[in-house]
Design an enzyme around this catalytic site. Sequence first.
Site, PDB file in Angstrom:
ATOM      1  N   HIS A  58      -3.351   5.093   1.489  1.00  0.00           N
ATOM      2  CA  HIS A  58      -2.143   4.373   1.760  1.00  0.00           C
ATOM      3  C   HIS A  58      -1.011   4.615   0.407  1.00  0.00           C
ATOM      4  CE1 HIS A  58      -0.702   0.018   2.836  1.00  0.00           C
ATOM      5  NE2 HIS A  58       0.490   0.949   2.730  1.00  0.00           N
ATOM      6  N   HIS A  60       3.233   5.795   0.357  1.00  0.00           N
ATOM      7  CA  HIS A  60       4.532   5.810   1.245  1.00  0.00           C
ATOM      8  C   HIS A  60       5.247   6.893   0.262  1.00  0.00           C
ATOM      9  CE1 HIS A  60       3.906   2.442   3.993  1.00  0.00           C
ATOM     10  NE2 HIS A  60       3.339   1.897   2.996  1.00  0.00           N
ATOM     11  N   ASP A 269       0.040   1.992  -2.529  1.00  0.00           N
ATOM     12  CA  ASP A 269       0.897   1.737  -1.683  1.00  0.00           C
ATOM     13  C   ASP A 269       2.440   2.002  -2.199  1.00  0.00           C
ATOM     14  OD1 ASP A 269       2.243   0.306   0.618  1.00  0.00           O
ATOM     15  OD2 ASP A 269       2.198  -1.745  -0.423  1.00  0.00           O
TER      16      ASP A 269
END
Length: 394
Positions: A58, A60, A269
């Site tokens: 996870h 980005h 994240d």
Amino acid sequence: MAARKVLTGARVVLPTGTVADGRVIVDEHGRIAGHTQENDATVDLTGHWVVPGFVDMHNHGGGGASFTSGTEEEVLRGVRTHREHGTTTLVASTVTGELDFLAQRAGFLSELAEQGEIAGIHFEGPFISPCRKGAHSEVLLRDPDPADVQKLVDAARGQARMLTLAPELPGGIDSVRLLADHGVLAAVGHTDGTYEQTAEAIDAGATVATHLYNAMPGLGHRAPGPIAALLEDERVTVELIDDGTHLHPAAFQLAFHHAGADRVALITDAMDAAGFGDGRYMLGPLEVEVKDNVARLFSESGIGSIAGSTLTLDRAFKRAATIDGLPVEDVVRAISANPAKLLGVYDRVGSLEPGKDADLVVLDEHFDLAGVMRKGEWVVAPGAPGASRASRPV
């Protein structure tokens, strides 16, 4: 082909436990080997730890680059930034956007996955609850119509690894079943669902909790909500962001010890600012301000919602092993083995075993990063200038 090499003297963390004064042999094909040859080069790592390369399911972006909107050069810069911090396997996560844009983006990212630069694609949004949207644009959210979910899966050309959705929304349970049928991880997250709705999603095939605690109702004694359902079910792996901002240490400990070391995946994240610095960034269509390494939606009137993190997994490892006091072997499970198993790549990465890719991380006695190897080649060579990466305060 890579030169053969033997890493000696370190504490080596294997699936069976830690070996003091261990040895890792890397063959000319960049894989872990079972025997040495007379002319193998030796690297003395006395006083260090050798652990498997980190697996981030996870993420980005990083290095100033976004996986949702960056060019190929920018995406690769973000991937390299995280590799330099020990993440040798990375799934590129997108944020909420127009469905056609996300489908186009999936096609672009699938090419990088086919080249082996990333390990697949994770769609976070747009099928999430407006009540728990976090740093996602509310005007772009939509219900998880299975036809729309199928469109994204098809656009990823076999490289879709995970999709986060709110199962209580119309179409949510059917979409979970669709994802499970296609071998894509269905993750419960950004949800306002109840305990019962979450349990139904798990029975339908959901197996991941997207950043547990964050962007979901809190744990209540009469309305336990999704947290209790996700923690108690042995079929679910819970993501945790161990950066000291997203979770109180007591909440981290509660989740880790209730789920157990085999059901936790430490994630970043991360957004663009990871490994880059404070400033203003865009997360999808939303402006984010990063101050003191904490990312929040920009707001003139006050403090905005947390908008991802600036975490790198070397910092997460150090925090888990020091501040949280977890056994190193448990940290390795959560940061390497468990996500590799979920992603279906444990036959190649996630542990130090003969025949697997020589993806590994060298840590010093304080758990600061001292070296990174990927497929037998040093990304960060031990002893090289700048190799010692003391983590920022955790």
